[in-house]
Design a protein around this motif. Structure first.
Motif, PDB file in Angstrom:
ATOM      1  N   ALA A  77      88.601 -49.340 -15.303  1.00  0.00           N
ATOM      2  CA  ALA A  77      87.915 -49.021 -16.562  1.00  0.00           C
ATOM      3  C   ALA A  77      86.410 -48.990 -16.324  1.00  0.00           C
ATOM      4  O   ALA A  77      85.915 -49.393 -15.268  1.00  0.00           O
ATOM      5  CB  ALA A  77      88.243 -50.069 -17.630  1.00  0.00           C
ATOM      6  N   ARG A  79      82.598 -50.375 -17.079  1.00  0.00           N
ATOM      7  CA  ARG A  79      82.134 -51.762 -17.089  1.00  0.00           C
ATOM      8  C   ARG A  79      82.167 -52.381 -18.483  1.00  0.00           C
ATOM      9  O   ARG A  79      82.400 -53.585 -18.634  1.00  0.00           O
ATOM     10  CB  ARG A  79      80.711 -51.828 -16.525  1.00  0.00           C
ATOM     11  CG  ARG A  79      80.595 -51.550 -15.033  1.00  0.00           C
ATOM     12  CD  ARG A  79      81.104 -52.703 -14.205  1.00  0.00           C
ATOM     13  NE  ARG A  79      80.414 -53.949 -14.512  1.00  0.00           N
ATOM     14  CZ  ARG A  79      79.263 -54.330 -13.958  1.00  0.00           C
ATOM     15  NH1 ARG A  79      78.677 -53.560 -13.050  1.00  0.00           N
ATOM     16  NH2 ARG A  79      78.704 -55.477 -14.290  1.00  0.00           N
ATOM     17  N   THR A  80      81.906 -51.589 -19.535  1.00  0.00           N
ATOM     18  CA  THR A  80      81.771 -52.137 -20.887  1.00  0.00           C
ATOM     19  C   THR A  80      83.102 -52.342 -21.606  1.00  0.00           C
ATOM     20  O   THR A  80      83.137 -52.901 -22.704  1.00  0.00           O
ATOM     21  CB  THR A  80      80.884 -51.221 -21.746  1.00  0.00           C
ATOM     22  OG1 THR A  80      81.377 -49.884 -21.661  1.00  0.00           O
ATOM     23  CG2 THR A  80      79.445 -51.272 -21.252  1.00  0.00           C
ATOM     24  N   ILE A  81      84.191 -51.880 -21.014  1.00  0.00           N
ATOM     25  CA  ILE A  81      85.503 -52.122 -21.630  1.00  0.00           C
ATOM     26  C   ILE A  81      86.142 -53.318 -20.926  1.00  0.00           C
ATOM     27  O   ILE A  81      85.982 -54.448 -21.359  1.00  0.00           O
ATOM     28  CB  ILE A  81      86.383 -50.852 -21.598  1.00  0.00           C
ATOM     29  CG1 ILE A  81      85.689 -49.739 -22.405  1.00  0.00           C
ATOM     30  CG2 ILE A  81      87.771 -51.132 -22.158  1.00  0.00           C
ATOM     31  CD1 ILE A  81      86.420 -48.428 -22.431  1.00  0.00           C
ATOM     32  N   ASN A  82      86.834 -53.077 -19.821  1.00  0.00           N
ATOM     33  CA  ASN A  82      87.300 -54.242 -19.044  1.00  0.00           C
ATOM     34  C   ASN A  82      87.270 -53.950 -17.548  1.00  0.00           C
ATOM     35  O   ASN A  82      88.065 -54.481 -16.785  1.00  0.00           O
ATOM     36  CB  ASN A  82      88.687 -54.708 -19.508  1.00  0.00           C
ATOM     37  CG  ASN A  82      89.803 -53.749 -19.119  1.00  0.00           C
ATOM     38  OD1 ASN A  82      89.536 -52.602 -18.754  1.00  0.00           O
ATOM     39  ND2 ASN A  82      91.039 -54.203 -19.205  1.00  0.00           N
ATOM     40  N   GLY A  83      86.287 -53.113 -17.149  1.00  0.00           N
ATOM     41  CA  GLY A  83      86.126 -52.812 -15.732  1.00  0.00           C
ATOM     42  C   GLY A  83      85.197 -53.770 -15.011  1.00  0.00           C
ATOM     43  O   GLY A  83      85.022 -53.660 -13.798  1.00  0.00           O
ATOM     44  N   THR A  84      84.594 -54.712 -15.749  1.00  0.00           N
ATOM     45  CA  THR A  84      83.740 -55.705 -15.113  1.00  0.00           C
ATOM     46  C   THR A  84      84.597 -56.862 -14.620  1.00  0.00           C
ATOM     47  O   THR A  84      85.126 -57.641 -15.413  1.00  0.00           O
ATOM     48  CB  THR A  84      82.664 -56.222 -16.083  1.00  0.00           C
ATOM     49  OG1 THR A  84      81.783 -55.143 -16.423  1.00  0.00           O
ATOM     50  CG2 THR A  84      81.846 -57.341 -15.438  1.00  0.00           C
ATOM     51  N   MET A  85      84.728 -56.969 -13.325  1.00  0.00           N
ATOM     52  CA  MET A  85      85.473 -58.069 -12.719  1.00  0.00           C
ATOM     53  C   MET A  85      84.506 -59.169 -12.309  1.00  0.00           C
ATOM     54  O   MET A  85      83.292 -58.937 -12.223  1.00  0.00           O
ATOM     55  CB  MET A  85      86.242 -57.555 -11.501  1.00  0.00           C
ATOM     56  CG  MET A  85      87.266 -56.490 -11.829  1.00  0.00           C
ATOM     57  SD  MET A  85      88.015 -55.782 -10.324  1.00  0.00           S
ATOM     58  CE  MET A  85      89.390 -54.898 -11.061  1.00  0.00           C
ATOM     59  N   ASP A  86      85.029 -60.344 -12.031  1.00  0.00           N
ATOM     60  CA  ASP A  86      84.150 -61.413 -11.566  1.00  0.00           C
ATOM     61  C   ASP A  86      83.441 -61.028 -10.271  1.00  0.00           C
ATOM     62  O   ASP A  86      82.342 -61.508  -9.979  1.00  0.00           O
ATOM     63  CB  ASP A  86      84.907 -62.741 -11.416  1.00  0.00           C
ATOM     64  CG  ASP A  86      86.115 -62.664 -10.484  1.00  0.00           C
ATOM     65  OD1 ASP A  86      86.441 -61.561  -9.993  1.00  0.00           O
ATOM     66  OD2 ASP A  86      86.739 -63.711 -10.251  1.00  0.00           O
ATOM     67  N   THR A 273      83.682 -45.167 -14.456  1.00  0.00           N
ATOM     68  CA  THR A 273      84.496 -46.295 -14.011  1.00  0.00           C
ATOM     69  C   THR A 273      83.736 -47.128 -12.982  1.00  0.00           C
ATOM     70  O   THR A 273      83.004 -46.605 -12.149  1.00  0.00           O
ATOM     71  CB  THR A 273      85.819 -45.784 -13.413  1.00  0.00           C
ATOM     72  OG1 THR A 273      86.531 -45.087 -14.435  1.00  0.00           O
ATOM     73  CG2 THR A 273      86.679 -46.921 -12.895  1.00  0.00           C
TER      74      THR A 273
END
Length: 396
Positions: A77, A79-86, A273
């Protein structure tokens, strides 16, 4: 195909070929290391931006593989949806530490950084003072912002001061930004950042440095801003993660409120993405390696100085490079293309750089020695340069 489109393409492609401006793209068969294979032939590679040799580093390969096993091959995804991982959070914290700033934001490419950051802050009511030799991505980012673009002569501080004064005193602009490359990729010279900062303070300019060819190379690896000790003076520090870092992507480093703004207003961050997990993990480890040791940095500079001295001794015109980037300036575009072709035939892969990448009449073969080259490789390359240079009358 449309007849008018077909005619346009054929006519203009033929014109480029006639002028020696058509770039033939070669496929590298295998890894992009100090020796590459093209069309089944082994060649000494002097065209890669892989300054520290990290693109083929074994530890980074293992780090990337481990991340793929744990996180998958894609972020899934924006980054602003749920593509930001730890992993992304850890990378950005490490980049901020690396560049000496409060925060950082990562992007899918260095080109994206300039398209994103400039247009997120500057608009039609603003002005941008831009060095005439700035990278194409800076130029396009400036155009996208719709700000007034005011070019100043390359690294000419008198011209910059004059144009900054005129822009400020005109009262026409809400904000004025000065943009420069940290290291200019075609000539290898370094921006005069202390003088630029002085002028910026005098006229309240926003400062923006694209250090794509400086990160990992200058400032003992930490970049051109660090080289001059100006981490607290530069508003935007831009860098790529595909050159000295050896992977892919880019970043902007600066104050936390700047990074917070880019996260909500920079379009490539909002609509592309996120960078893949394996790449992010490898990038983070590569940055750590550069911070932990200057060994690769020192070897890069040793090899750069060695090649530069050898080419100069042979009689080649190598300009005024202050970095490992070493251009052999030929001039005529067709001769430059011929020179590059003969180098390949003899065993050295060094690409011709011609207009529009550089001004007409300044064609050159750009050499990029890396930390991964051995002295034997560089000696072999110099012998081939001598042979081809004498054959084509470039040197006596």
């Amino acid at each position: 195909m449309s007849k008018i489109l077909d005619a346009f393409l054929n006519e203009n492609l033929e014109a480029l070929r006639d002028q020696g401006l058509y770039n033939e793209i070669d496929a590298v068969e295998g890894a992009n290391g100090p020796i590459i294979q093209v069309n089944g032939k082994k060649l000494i590679n002097l065209s890669s931006n892989n300054y520290l040799g990290l693109a083929t580093n074994e530890e980074l390969k293992q780090v990337a593989k481990k991340a793929i096993d744990e996180y998958g091959v894609g972020a899934g995804a924006v980054r602003t949806i749920n593509g930001t991982m730890d992993l992304h959070v850890k990378l950005e914290e490490k980049l901020a530490e690396f560049k000496g700033t409060e925060a950082a934001i990562s992007y899918q490419s260095g080109f994206n950084c300039n398209m994103a950051a400039i247009s997120a802050v500057m608009d039609k009511n603003d002005a941008i003072l831009s060095d005439q030799l700035n990278h194409a991505s800076i130029i396009d980012g400036c155009r996208l912002s719709k700000a007034k673009i005011i070019a100043y002569k390359h690294s000419d501080m008198d011209d910059l001061r004059t144009k900054a004064k005129e822009a400020k005193e005109s009262g026409l602009y809400n904000k004025i930004m000065v943009i420069t490359d940290g290291v200019f990729s075609m000539d290898g010279d370094i921006a005069k950042l202390p003088e630029i900062v002085e002028i910026a303070k005098e006229f309240d300019l926003i400062t923006y440095v694209d250090d794509a060819h400086g990160s990992g190379v200058t400032g003992k690896g930490k970049g051109t801003v660090k080289h001059f000790g100006l981490e607290k003076e530069i508003d935007f520090q831009i860098g790529t993660l595909s050159k000295a870092i050896g992977v892919v992507g880019g970043y902007v480093a600066g104050k936390k409120n700047l990074i917070d703004w880019l996260k909500v207003r920079s379009r490539p961050f909002l609509f592309s993405t996120a960078v893949t997990p394996g790449d992010v993990a490898a990038i983070t480890r590569a940055v750590e390696m550069i911070m932990e040791s200057t060994e690769l940095h020192d070897r890069l500079w040793e090899n750069g100085d060695y090649l530069k001295a050898g080419l100069k001794k042979l009689g080649f015109e190598i300009g005024a490079s202050e970095t490992p980037i070493t251009p052999c300036i030929i001039g005529d575009e067709k001769l430059t293309q011929q020179f590059s072709k003969r180098l390949v035939e003899e065993g050295v892969y060094a690409k011709a750089i011609v207009f529009p990448t550089v001004p007409k009449g300044t064609g050159r073969v750009r050499n990029m020695p890396t930390a991964a080259h051995t002295k034997e490789m560089l000696d072999d390359a110099l012998a081939i340069y001598e042979k081809v240079g004498r054959e084509l009358g470039v040197i006596n």
